[in-house]
Design an enzyme around this catalytic site. Structure first.
Site, PDB file in Angstrom:
ATOM      1  N   HIS A 204      -6.724  40.831  82.737  1.00  0.00           N
ATOM      2  CA  HIS A 204      -5.842  40.489  81.622  1.00  0.00           C
ATOM      3  C   HIS A 204      -6.242  39.218  80.885  1.00  0.00           C
ATOM      4  O   HIS A 204      -5.688  38.925  79.833  1.00  0.00           O
ATOM      5  CB  HIS A 204      -4.400  40.327  82.110  1.00  0.00           C
ATOM      6  CG  HIS A 204      -4.162  39.030  82.814  1.00  0.00           C
ATOM      7  ND1 HIS A 204      -4.423  38.872  84.148  1.00  0.00           N
ATOM      8  CD2 HIS A 204      -3.734  37.821  82.363  1.00  0.00           C
ATOM      9  CE1 HIS A 204      -4.158  37.627  84.502  1.00  0.00           C
ATOM     10  NE2 HIS A 204      -3.748  36.968  83.434  1.00  0.00           N
TER      11      HIS A 204
HETATM   12  C1  UD1 Z   1      -0.036  34.895  80.415  1.00  0.00           C
HETATM   13  C2  UD1 Z   1      -0.569  33.501  80.743  1.00  0.00           C
HETATM   14  C3  UD1 Z   1      -1.577  33.581  81.875  1.00  0.00           C
HETATM   15  C4  UD1 Z   1      -1.012  34.332  83.067  1.00  0.00           C
HETATM   16  C5  UD1 Z   1      -0.526  35.684  82.598  1.00  0.00           C
HETATM   17  C6  UD1 Z   1       0.046  36.493  83.742  1.00  0.00           C
HETATM   18  C7  UD1 Z   1      -0.660  31.932  78.828  1.00  0.00           C
HETATM   19  C8  UD1 Z   1      -1.550  31.239  77.892  1.00  0.00           C
HETATM   20  N1  UD1 Z   1      -1.238  32.897  79.580  1.00  0.00           N
HETATM   21  O1  UD1 Z   1      -1.100  35.661  79.873  1.00  0.00           O
HETATM   22  O2  UD1 Z   1      -1.899  32.257  82.286  1.00  0.00           O
HETATM   23  O3  UD1 Z   1      -2.040  34.507  84.045  1.00  0.00           O
HETATM   24  O4  UD1 Z   1       0.461  35.509  81.582  1.00  0.00           O
HETATM   25  O5  UD1 Z   1       0.239  37.825  83.370  1.00  0.00           O
HETATM   26  O6  UD1 Z   1       0.516  31.626  78.881  1.00  0.00           O
HETATM   27  N2  UD1 Z   1       2.899  41.588  76.428  1.00  0.00           N
HETATM   28  C9  UD1 Z   1       3.683  42.717  76.405  1.00  0.00           C
HETATM   29  N3  UD1 Z   1       4.682  42.822  77.321  1.00  0.00           N
HETATM   30  C10 UD1 Z   1       4.925  41.851  78.257  1.00  0.00           C
HETATM   31  C11 UD1 Z   1       4.103  40.714  78.268  1.00  0.00           C
HETATM   32  C12 UD1 Z   1       3.097  40.584  77.357  1.00  0.00           C
HETATM   33  O7  UD1 Z   1       3.489  43.605  75.591  1.00  0.00           O
HETATM   34  O8  UD1 Z   1       5.871  41.996  79.044  1.00  0.00           O
HETATM   35  C13 UD1 Z   1       1.839  41.410  75.419  1.00  0.00           C
HETATM   36  C14 UD1 Z   1       2.186  40.278  74.458  1.00  0.00           C
HETATM   37  O9  UD1 Z   1       2.988  40.716  73.431  1.00  0.00           O
HETATM   38  C15 UD1 Z   1       0.809  39.837  74.000  1.00  0.00           C
HETATM   39  C16 UD1 Z   1      -0.060  40.111  75.200  1.00  0.00           C
HETATM   40  O10 UD1 Z   1       0.632  41.026  76.030  1.00  0.00           O
HETATM   41  O11 UD1 Z   1       0.367  40.620  72.922  1.00  0.00           O
HETATM   42  C17 UD1 Z   1      -0.415  38.860  75.951  1.00  0.00           C
HETATM   43  O12 UD1 Z   1       0.755  38.205  76.446  1.00  0.00           O
HETATM   44  P1  UD1 Z   1       0.825  36.617  76.623  1.00  0.00           P
HETATM   45  O13 UD1 Z   1       2.129  36.282  77.227  1.00  0.00           O
HETATM   46  O14 UD1 Z   1       0.420  35.968  75.375  1.00  0.00           O
HETATM   47  O15 UD1 Z   1      -0.350  36.289  77.637  1.00  0.00           O
HETATM   48  P2  UD1 Z   1      -0.807  36.959  78.998  1.00  0.00           P
HETATM   49  O16 UD1 Z   1      -2.118  37.621  78.778  1.00  0.00           O
HETATM   50  O17 UD1 Z   1       0.260  37.789  79.632  1.00  0.00           O
END
Ligand code: UD1
Length: 360
Positions: A204
């Site tokens: 991820h």
């Molecule tokens: C975040 C953390 C990372 C951690 C990870 C655990 C930061 C910078 N990164 O990364 O350190 O290891 O979480 O999983 O804070 N999304 C969904 N549904 C969800 C969650 C996320 O669709 O329930 C999508 C978001 O809309 C976004 C993408 O996934 O487009 C990334 O989500 P984001 O929270 O920005 O970062 P992670 O990759 O989850």
């Protein structure tokens, strides 16, 4: 009574909070108020963790997610300031290295509320990682630095933290506590075709999932691995979104792509996997807790003690390294020695530190 305001937002923070909140509940001199920033919002990334681990529901749900880093952190900062003004806690506690962590530390420190940072002192020395920026700044803003490893302590010493106005303690790792608390409740994922023998894969990280071209290389490497073994791949929403776009190579039929699993299901998979292939920080440690070798799909790791001990190999996106490491670990399974992450009492030590007098 000491009032702790805990800020969580992303999946691994719910797991860590489950362990620490239970240690806080055990003490009569501490009370906890929880804020969920909303960073992770799918039921499979958030609600299921609160339900399965019986984490006290958050008093505040900020619903801030799916934004670029600046907008996400900025909106959290503003909303958290309002919550802190209303709650006036004695401590703000933050976990790890996410945008929710940094927003919490920044909001609290600007209001002169002491910050306790769980998982302090970790470094990848890669400033391209958003998490590295978040953790360095959070450490610098914290009054109580709760370190999981000796290496974390030495990182802080090397950065001069002994001269700063803060208290540094080595507690061990709260994820180890969580594993000990919950492994007897491990639960089989609801997926019909789970193979008997498999490698457990998660991907991820932003560096691996931001560009389709980079992820295409990753798929090719994983498909080569799948010529040797079945692969079970619970997919993070970020990675799922990328795959839904056009133009990527297909995964081999031996790669079983499944929905994100709950913590108890992940424990079940960890118990049964032959080894772990991941770019997650937490999974590298969990592989060790279950005495499984790990191959890390990043250029470096914060958990260097696993590499030094021969339990983890760093391969980045190099397919040759991945295949060689797989063959190596299958031929020579390491003998695991316990104790790299404490005794399973990190949460109790954290609760005790929070109950002591706040350094002036
Ligand atoms: C975040 C953390 C990372 C951690 C990870 C655990 C930061 C910078 N990164 O990364 O350190 O290891 O979480 O999983 O804070 N999304 C969904 N549904 C969800 C969650 C996320 O669709 O329930 C999508 C978001 O809309 C976004 C993408 O996934 O487009 C990334 O989500 P984001 O929270 O920005 O970062 P992670 O990759 O989850």
């Amino acid at each position: 009574m000491t009032k702790i305001l805990t800020i969580v937002g992303a999946r691994p923070q719910f797991i860590k909070a489950a362990a620490v909140s239970s240690a806080i509940l055990d003490r009569e001199d501490l009370e906890e108020v929880m804020v969920h920033t909303g960073q992770h919002f799918d039921a499979s990334m958030s609600r299921v963790f609160f339900e399965q681990m019986q984490i006290p529901g958050p008093k505040y749900q900020l619903n801030i997610h799916s934004l670029p880093h600046g907008a996400m952190t900025g909106r959290m900062l503003e909303a958290l300031e309002t919550v802190l003004r209303a709650e006036q806690p004695d401590w703000v506690m933050v976990y790890g290295d996410t945008n929710s962590t940094l927003a919490g530390a920044l909001a609290a420190s600007k209001m002169d509320i002491p910050v306790a940072h769980v998982e302090a002192g970790l470094r990848s020395f890669n400033m391209q990682m958003p998490e590295e920026i978040n953790r360095i700044l959070t450490d610098r803003l914290s009054r109580l630095l709760l370190c999981p490893t000796d290496k974390a302590i030495s990182n802080l010493n090397a950065e001069g933290f002994r001269n700063f106005h803060c208290r540094i303690i080595q507690t061990g790792d709260v994820m180890y506590d969580a594993t000990l608390m919950f492994r007897h409740r491990a639960k089989k994922p609801d997926y019909a075709n789970l193979p008997d023998h498999f490698v457990l894969l998660t991907i991820h990280r932003e560096e691996n999932t931001v560009a389709p071209r980079v992820f295409s290389d990753m798929i090719r490497a994983i498909n080569l691995l799948a010529e040797k073994t079945d692969v079970v791949f619970p997919i993070h929403p970020r990675t799922k979104k990328l795959i839904a776009g056009a133009g990527l190579p297909a995964f081999s039929t031996k790669v079983h792509v499944i929905e994100p699993v709950s913590y108890l299901e992940m424990l079940w998979l960890l118990e049964r996997t032959d080894l772990v292939v991941t770019d997650s920080g937490g999974m590298q440690k969990e592989a060790y807790f279950f005495e499984k070798p790990c191959i890390t799909l990043r250029g470096e790791t914060e958990w260097v003690e696993l590499v030094d001990a021969g339990y983890n190999r760093i391969c980045g996106r190099d397919a040759t390294c991945l295949l060689e490491a797989y063959d190596h670990f299958r031929r020579n399974p390491p003998g695991f020695a316990a104790g790299l992450y404490g005794n399973g009492n990190a949460s109790a030590l954290i609760a005790e530190a929070l109950s002591e007098r706040i350094p002036e």
